[in-house]
Design a protein around this motif. Structure first.
Motif, PDB file in Angstrom:
ATOM      1  N   ARG A  53      43.084  36.128  48.873  1.00  0.00           N
ATOM      2  CA  ARG A  53      42.398  37.511  49.485  1.00  0.00           C
ATOM      3  C   ARG A  53      41.176  37.765  49.142  1.00  0.00           C
ATOM      4  NH1 ARG A  53      47.830  40.962  48.618  1.00  0.00           N
ATOM      5  NH2 ARG A  53      46.452  42.817  49.229  1.00  0.00           N
ATOM      6  N   LEU A  54      40.707  37.013  47.902  1.00  0.00           N
ATOM      7  CA  LEU A  54      39.368  37.361  47.466  1.00  0.00           C
ATOM      8  C   LEU A  54      39.049  38.623  47.077  1.00  0.00           C
ATOM      9  CD1 LEU A  54      39.268  33.991  47.680  1.00  0.00           C
ATOM     10  CD2 LEU A  54      36.555  34.506  48.134  1.00  0.00           C
ATOM     11  N   MET A  55      37.722  39.074  48.078  1.00  0.00           N
ATOM     12  CA  MET A  55      37.226  40.631  47.817  1.00  0.00           C
ATOM     13  C   MET A  55      38.013  41.513  48.545  1.00  0.00           C
ATOM     14  SD  MET A  55      33.311  39.726  47.676  1.00  0.00           S
ATOM     15  CE  MET A  55      32.979  41.083  46.366  1.00  0.00           C
ATOM     16  N   GLU A  56      39.473  41.270  48.898  1.00  0.00           N
ATOM     17  CA  GLU A  56      39.998  42.112  49.895  1.00  0.00           C
ATOM     18  C   GLU A  56      40.973  43.039  48.899  1.00  0.00           C
ATOM     19  OE1 GLU A  56      42.289  40.356  52.643  1.00  0.00           O
ATOM     20  OE2 GLU A  56      41.060  38.469  53.029  1.00  0.00           O
ATOM     21  N   GLU A  57      41.110  44.187  49.357  1.00  0.00           N
ATOM     22  CA  GLU A  57      41.996  45.200  48.665  1.00  0.00           C
ATOM     23  C   GLU A  57      43.412  44.432  47.959  1.00  0.00           C
ATOM     24  OE1 GLU A  57      43.748  49.623  49.198  1.00  0.00           O
ATOM     25  OE2 GLU A  57      42.667  48.795  50.913  1.00  0.00           O
ATOM     26  N   GLY A  58      43.704  44.786  46.814  1.00  0.00           N
ATOM     27  CA  GLY A  58      44.990  44.275  46.310  1.00  0.00           C
ATOM     28  C   GLY A  58      44.722  43.232  45.604  1.00  0.00           C
ATOM     29  N   ASN A  59      43.693  42.458  45.613  1.00  0.00           N
ATOM     30  CA  ASN A  59      43.168  41.069  44.870  1.00  0.00           C
ATOM     31  C   ASN A  59      41.932  41.702  44.152  1.00  0.00           C
ATOM     32  OD1 ASN A  59      43.235  38.355  44.160  1.00  0.00           O
ATOM     33  ND2 ASN A  59      41.393  38.576  45.197  1.00  0.00           N
ATOM     34  N   TYR A  60      41.136  42.670  44.698  1.00  0.00           N
ATOM     35  CA  TYR A  60      39.967  42.680  43.766  1.00  0.00           C
ATOM     36  C   TYR A  60      39.743  44.302  43.370  1.00  0.00           C
ATOM     37  CZ  TYR A  60      34.962  41.172  43.005  1.00  0.00           C
ATOM     38  OH  TYR A  60      33.737  40.968  42.257  1.00  0.00           O
ATOM     39  N   PRO A  61      40.061  44.823  42.520  1.00  0.00           N
ATOM     40  CA  PRO A  61      40.594  44.184  41.274  1.00  0.00           C
ATOM     41  C   PRO A  61      42.311  43.766  41.821  1.00  0.00           C
ATOM     42  CG  PRO A  61      39.789  46.166  40.843  1.00  0.00           C
ATOM     43  CD  PRO A  61      39.731  46.227  42.241  1.00  0.00           C
ATOM     44  N   PRO A  62      42.832  42.881  41.177  1.00  0.00           N
ATOM     45  CA  PRO A  62      44.476  42.565  41.479  1.00  0.00           C
ATOM     46  C   PRO A  62      45.279  43.576  41.081  1.00  0.00           C
ATOM     47  CG  PRO A  62      43.553  41.440  39.281  1.00  0.00           C
ATOM     48  CD  PRO A  62      42.375  42.122  39.998  1.00  0.00           C
ATOM     49  N   PHE A  63      44.858  44.618  40.262  1.00  0.00           N
ATOM     50  CA  PHE A  63      45.944  45.914  40.090  1.00  0.00           C
ATOM     51  C   PHE A  63      44.963  47.071  39.672  1.00  0.00           C
ATOM     52  CE2 PHE A  63      45.506  42.540  36.591  1.00  0.00           C
ATOM     53  CZ  PHE A  63      44.460  43.488  35.544  1.00  0.00           C
ATOM     54  N   PRO A  64      45.324  48.159  39.502  1.00  0.00           N
ATOM     55  CA  PRO A  64      44.463  49.379  39.375  1.00  0.00           C
ATOM     56  C   PRO A  64      43.691  49.355  37.961  1.00  0.00           C
ATOM     57  CG  PRO A  64      46.670  49.926  40.383  1.00  0.00           C
ATOM     58  CD  PRO A  64      46.795  48.663  39.835  1.00  0.00           C
ATOM     59  N   VAL A  65      42.336  49.346  38.050  1.00  0.00           N
ATOM     60  CA  VAL A  65      41.644  49.647  36.820  1.00  0.00           C
ATOM     61  C   VAL A  65      40.892  50.886  36.854  1.00  0.00           C
ATOM     62  CG1 VAL A  65      39.556  48.491  35.605  1.00  0.00           C
ATOM     63  CG2 VAL A  65      41.134  46.823  37.075  1.00  0.00           C
ATOM     64  N   LEU A  66      41.486  51.866  36.023  1.00  0.00           N
ATOM     65  CA  LEU A  66      41.038  53.206  36.019  1.00  0.00           C
ATOM     66  C   LEU A  66      39.934  53.475  34.747  1.00  0.00           C
ATOM     67  CD1 LEU A  66      44.405  54.728  36.639  1.00  0.00           C
ATOM     68  CD2 LEU A  66      42.653  53.859  38.291  1.00  0.00           C
ATOM     69  N   GLY A  67      38.857  53.814  35.196  1.00  0.00           N
ATOM     70  CA  GLY A  67      37.735  53.940  34.198  1.00  0.00           C
ATOM     71  C   GLY A  67      37.671  55.476  33.692  1.00  0.00           C
ATOM     72  N   ARG A  68      36.528  55.819  33.609  1.00  0.00           N
ATOM     73  CA  ARG A  68      36.219  57.270  32.979  1.00  0.00           C
ATOM     74  C   ARG A  68      36.619  58.265  34.078  1.00  0.00           C
ATOM     75  NH1 ARG A  68      33.240  57.642  28.312  1.00  0.00           N
ATOM     76  NH2 ARG A  68      31.903  56.081  27.874  1.00  0.00           N
ATOM     77  N   ASP A  69      37.134  59.402  33.551  1.00  0.00           N
ATOM     78  CA  ASP A  69      37.789  60.367  34.443  1.00  0.00           C
ATOM     79  C   ASP A  69      38.608  59.736  35.403  1.00  0.00           C
ATOM     80  OD1 ASP A  69      35.996  62.100  33.464  1.00  0.00           O
ATOM     81  OD2 ASP A  69      34.496  61.314  34.479  1.00  0.00           O
ATOM     82  N   GLY A  70      39.405  58.713  34.993  1.00  0.00           N
ATOM     83  CA  GLY A  70      40.485  58.036  36.164  1.00  0.00           C
ATOM     84  C   GLY A  70      40.139  57.508  37.332  1.00  0.00           C
ATOM     85  N   ARG A  71      38.612  57.219  37.359  1.00  0.00           N
ATOM     86  CA  ARG A  71      37.966  56.457  38.765  1.00  0.00           C
ATOM     87  C   ARG A  71      38.798  55.085  38.757  1.00  0.00           C
ATOM     88  NH1 ARG A  71      31.651  56.908  38.057  1.00  0.00           N
ATOM     89  NH2 ARG A  71      32.286  56.898  35.937  1.00  0.00           N
TER      90      ARG A  71
END
Length: 513
Positions: free
Chosen positions: A358-376
């Protein structure tokens, strides 16, 4: 032997600033192992490598279909600091890449850091403790000061959304989940997809199937493959005189760079692109006599819009009486075959999905939720604004995170060029943290913006923007229509930048007193 991830210790639960490991690396492919090697070189031993598979090597561990081989010459497709003098062929078969990955894990003492069969389900930045929390399916999570996402581009299978797929009564398998127990010999086989994987697999299926239907949506540029066994005496020379193999690597890298320039800097080197197209057309003319079949197999987009491949055996398969190229769209899959949009039913006993990842598609890029500052959420941020990064490895708003398959990261045609540049970047960042006593790094918005704008300027004069790529159905392009995978600059520049980027492009923060 797999070692279970230990539960978070009591101090970690009570002290928000404590961590289980200084570094967590997610992914045990060549990217993740490269970073791990660099960490050890820099004296960092408190790290763990997590991978959902049961072995190292990433895509080379997962893919095991017949005919699998590297499509970059073996002398180049390896770490420059760990050459393999034992490659059997110019383009090594897949089992040798798996063996090489395992050798790297052993030679660089990575096994004790490995935690295999671990499925990471999400990561989040905890502001209070200035740390990352890693969620793991079915197990307690882990905390770390620094997180390395080495999940690669080829993480999640792309299964086509075709009506009736689940109604097929025969055997179905994706090429990245090949099952040797499925009988191919003497059966009717249908393979969907004509990318690089299919080009390698079709000759193998042709030799075994009673009938083979190859379903093509978009033809692929395929040029002659200058392959063959590496003579044993030459391998002996490589083993005892490593300089000779290094020279071979440099020579091949130069050729790859020339090809890269013909693609990435199309306006600067249009003759190279034109030559590649002429070579591809001549290859088809020489191997396919039927004019109509030749027309169907000839791409209508420019060479380089979609990753090309090499083969001497692919085109001749379609001259066989029991092999058919099907270019009509698939209307539905039935219990006993495939019905195309022209109303024809094509019987099949085995269905092979050569539909890639799926490369840059949703669900693969990133492959799981990556939550940064302020939960972004990183995936949401990229898709609602733009795909961005700093130097193809870090992202503003996501401190202490190295994201190896970040936008605008892939430099050169061999992935190892990218990996080694990223190793140098990680080393420089970690070294500055150590020297200054700081604990948190984060790319500034200004630095990230300058980098992305530089990539956009390069793209403006590249094949991806100025060429005719509309009919390529290429995974190079994301949902916003940008070719955001490649670092559009000469390959050596990535290594130079990794060692010389302005340290003020990061904001450095000391731990709280």
């Amino acid at each position: 032997m797999n070692v279970a991830v230990r539960p978070a210790s009591s101090p970690t639960r009570s002290d928000p600033a404590a961590v289980d490991h200084q570094v967590v690396v997610v992914g045990a492919g060549f990217g993740g192992m490269g970073i791990a090697i660099q960490l050890r070189r820099d004296g960092i031993e408190d790290f763990v490598i997590l991978d959902r598979e049961d072995g190292v090597g990433g895509t080379w561990h997962v893919n095991r279909y017949p005919g699998l081989a590297v499509d970059i010459a073996s002398v180049t497709y390896s770490y420059s600091f760990a050459p393999n003098p034992s490659w059997s062929r110019v383009f090594a078969p897949g089992e040798e890449l798996r063996a090489y990955a395992n050798r790297i894990a052993d030679d660089h003492d990575l096994r004790r850091h490995l935690r295999l069969s671990i499925n990471v389900t999400g990561v989040r930045w905890e502001e209070e403790g200035q740390r990352w929390h890693v969620d793991i399916d079915g197990q307690p999570g882990l905390t770390c000061r620094y997180l390395v996402m080495a999940t690669g581009f080829l993480s999640h299978l792309k299964v086509p959304d075709i009506p009736g797929l689940h109604d097929f009564a025969g055997d179905v398998m994706h090429t990245a989940r090949w099952d040797d127990d499925v009988e191919i010999d003497g059966r009717r086989v249908a393979i969907i997809g004509t990318g690089a994987t299919s080009v390698q697999l079709v000759p193998e299926l042709t030799a075994r199937a009673a009938h083979l239907d190859v379903y093509q949506r978009t033809p692929i540029w395929c040029v002659p493959k200058v392959d063959g066994p590496i003579p044993r005496p030459l391998r002996t020379v490589f083993r005892h005189l490593p300089l000779v193999q290094r020279l071979a690597r440099h020579a091949n890298s130069g050729l790859l760079e020339l090809l890269s320039l013909s693609v990435l800097f199309h306006r600067d080197a249009p003759a190279l692109t034109a030559f590649a197209e002429r070579l591809g057309r001549a290859h088809i003319r020489r191997q396919v006599r039927d004019p109509e079949l030749r027309r169907k197999l000839t791409p209508t987009y420019e060479f380089g819009c979609k990753r090309p491949t090499f083969s001497n055996d692919y085109y001749p398969c379609f001259a066989e009486d029991h092999v058919d190229l099907v270019t009509d769209g698939i209307q539905r899959i039935d219990a006993d075959g495939i019905t195309t949009t022209d109303g024809v039913h094509h019987p099949a006993d085995v269905l092979v999905l050569a539909t890639g990842f799926r490369l840059m598609e949703e669900g693969n890029y990133p492959p799981f939720p990556v939550l940064g500052r302020d939960g972004r959420d990183l995936g949401t941020q990229w898709r609602t604004t733009r795909f961005t990064s700093y130097e193809g490895i870090t992202v503003h708003g996501y401190p202490n995170l190295f994201y190896l398959p970040a936008p605008y990261t892939y430099s050169g045609l061999s992935y190892f060029f990218t990996v080694e540049a990223q190793m140098a970047h990680v080393s420089r960042v970690m070294g500055h943290l150590r020297r200054t006593g700081t604990q948190v790094f984060e790319a500034t918005a200004e630095a990230e913006g300058r980098y992305v704008e530089g990539m956009r300027r390069s793209a403006a004069r590249s094949l991806f923007t100025s060429g005719d790529c509309g009919r390529a159905n290429s995974y190079y392009f994301n949902e916003q229509g940008e070719a955001a995978i490649a670092r559009l600059s000469p390959t050596p520049m990535a290594g130079v930048r990794a060692r010389t980027f302005d340290l003020d492009d990061y904001r450095w923060t000391a731990p709280p007193a």
